[in-house]
Design an enzyme around this catalytic site. Sequence first.
Site, PDB file in Angstrom:
ATOM      1  CB  THR A   1      -0.996  -0.329   1.363  1.00  0.00           C
ATOM      2  OG1 THR A   1      -1.791  -0.908   1.295  1.00  0.00           O
ATOM      3  CG2 THR A   1      -1.709   1.529   1.465  1.00  0.00           C
TER       4      THR A   1
ATOM      5  CD  GLU B   1       6.616  14.569   8.914  1.00  0.00           C
ATOM      6  OE1 GLU B   1       6.222  14.235  10.191  1.00  0.00           O
ATOM      7  OE2 GLU B   1       7.635  15.478   9.413  1.00  0.00           O
TER       8      GLU B   1
ATOM      9  N   GLY C   1       1.732  10.005   9.642  1.00  0.00           N
ATOM     10  CA  GLY C   1       1.507  10.073   8.690  1.00  0.00           C
ATOM     11  C   GLY C   1       0.855  11.253   8.034  1.00  0.00           C
TER      12      GLY C   1
ATOM     13  N   GLY D   1      -9.628  -2.330   5.562  1.00  0.00           N
ATOM     14  CA  GLY D   1      -8.928  -1.744   5.175  1.00  0.00           C
ATOM     15  C   GLY D   1      -8.108  -1.209   6.399  1.00  0.00           C
TER      16      GLY D   1
ATOM     17  CD  GLU E   1      -1.815  -4.792   8.336  1.00  0.00           C
ATOM     18  OE1 GLU E   1      -1.614  -5.801   7.301  1.00  0.00           O
ATOM     19  OE2 GLU E   1      -1.422  -3.261   7.810  1.00  0.00           O
TER      20      GLU E   1
ATOM     21  CE  LYS F   1       2.522   5.073  14.167  1.00  0.00           C
ATOM     22  NZ  LYS F   1       1.182   5.133  13.730  1.00  0.00           N
TER      23      LYS F   1
ATOM     24  N   GLY G   1      -1.920   5.630   5.878  1.00  0.00           N
ATOM     25  CA  GLY G   1      -3.269   5.615   4.318  1.00  0.00           C
ATOM     26  C   GLY G   1      -1.594   5.757   3.365  1.00  0.00           C
TER      27      GLY G   1
END
Length: 401
Positions: A13, A128, A133, A186, A189, A204, A301
Amino acid sequence: MSKINVALLGYGTVGKGVYRTIESHQDRLQRLLGKEVKVVAILVRNIDKHIAPDEHVLLTTNYEDILSLPELHIVIDAIVGREPGFSYLKKAIDKGCHVVTANKEMFAFHGTELQALALEKGVGLGYEATVAGGIPIIQTIRQLLSVNHFLGIEAILNGTTNFILTNMRKLGSTFAEALQVAKENGYAESDPTNDIEGYDALYKGMVLSQLIYGGKPNIKSVKRKGITHIQPNHMKIAEEADLRFKHVVTLSKSNNEIQCKVEPVLVPDSHPFYQVEGVQNSVSLATDLLGTLQLQGPGAGMFPTASAILEDIIQLENEHKAPPAAKDSVTDQDALSQWVIFGGYLESEKLGSDIKIIEKLDDTAWVIEAEYIPLGLSHSSDVTIYPLRGKYERKKLPIQV
């Protein structure tokens, strides 16, 4: 060089999103960088499952094929897990390539070493995309570090858990039902353990800790708790009291020690996280000069992550000289914390004089206030306790117990 040659490690993805975004934003990239940006190679694990997007792109399962390319300028890591990503990026840096990664687990544990190696070799390292994200959190913190000291961070950093908690509240569904919806959309997982048990958010948090504090919390001292135990009746009672469940990462530093918590908490309608719904992420940065800064956006995403990676490509040659800057978190010694307890009837004499019952939400839920929760109560199998972030405002008349 007349163009910037890029290799993609991984073509799932994220990898596909990066490739498509480079192609669709080529004019913009050329104006900013002065050169064409071209994906020349893609590394995949199973070549039978992929088709090269262009006849001029090398599609391979052998990383050495990529390293042997005569002109390679940037390597983008879009795979998961600590290995082989760490080894791949070390080799790329040794070759003199800039590197960009979206791999938060790998970077949480090996980021310091990669940064030192990149500095030694004189190449850029972008990360980054490892945290939230769709929010430019790394660049924002780097900018703030020029003059600000950080006092602490609270953040919702996992879109999957936030989506599940939102669906449980809105639809009255069980955790298992909400997880299934997340998978169908989606957002989760097939094995969602990293998300629902808090590991993803912890990685993170570790990345942010290294940037702000120049170090990581002792992994053995981190409080990490997932969301699997939250019950629909907990959701219903909380909603009636204008409280919402959020899975929150908290970072702070005191007495030269970095503290990190990853846990479900309850927030009132006055808290900025109250309206953070679905797959959104949010980061609250407490600083000494600006006060508290709030950032919100999509956490993951295809295209939010691709956006973060392309931002890193643009910034690769800019030096970030500001060192970590943080002050110890200062708390009011007289301030009391609040919790919500779900369980059986609470008798004030059993709680002790140090714990104050603020409000009874129903026969099985109570808002309490204290400096700390006694071990006997926190370890009881009869009750579930959630911290309250923000101040709870009493909705009913004071109770008599």
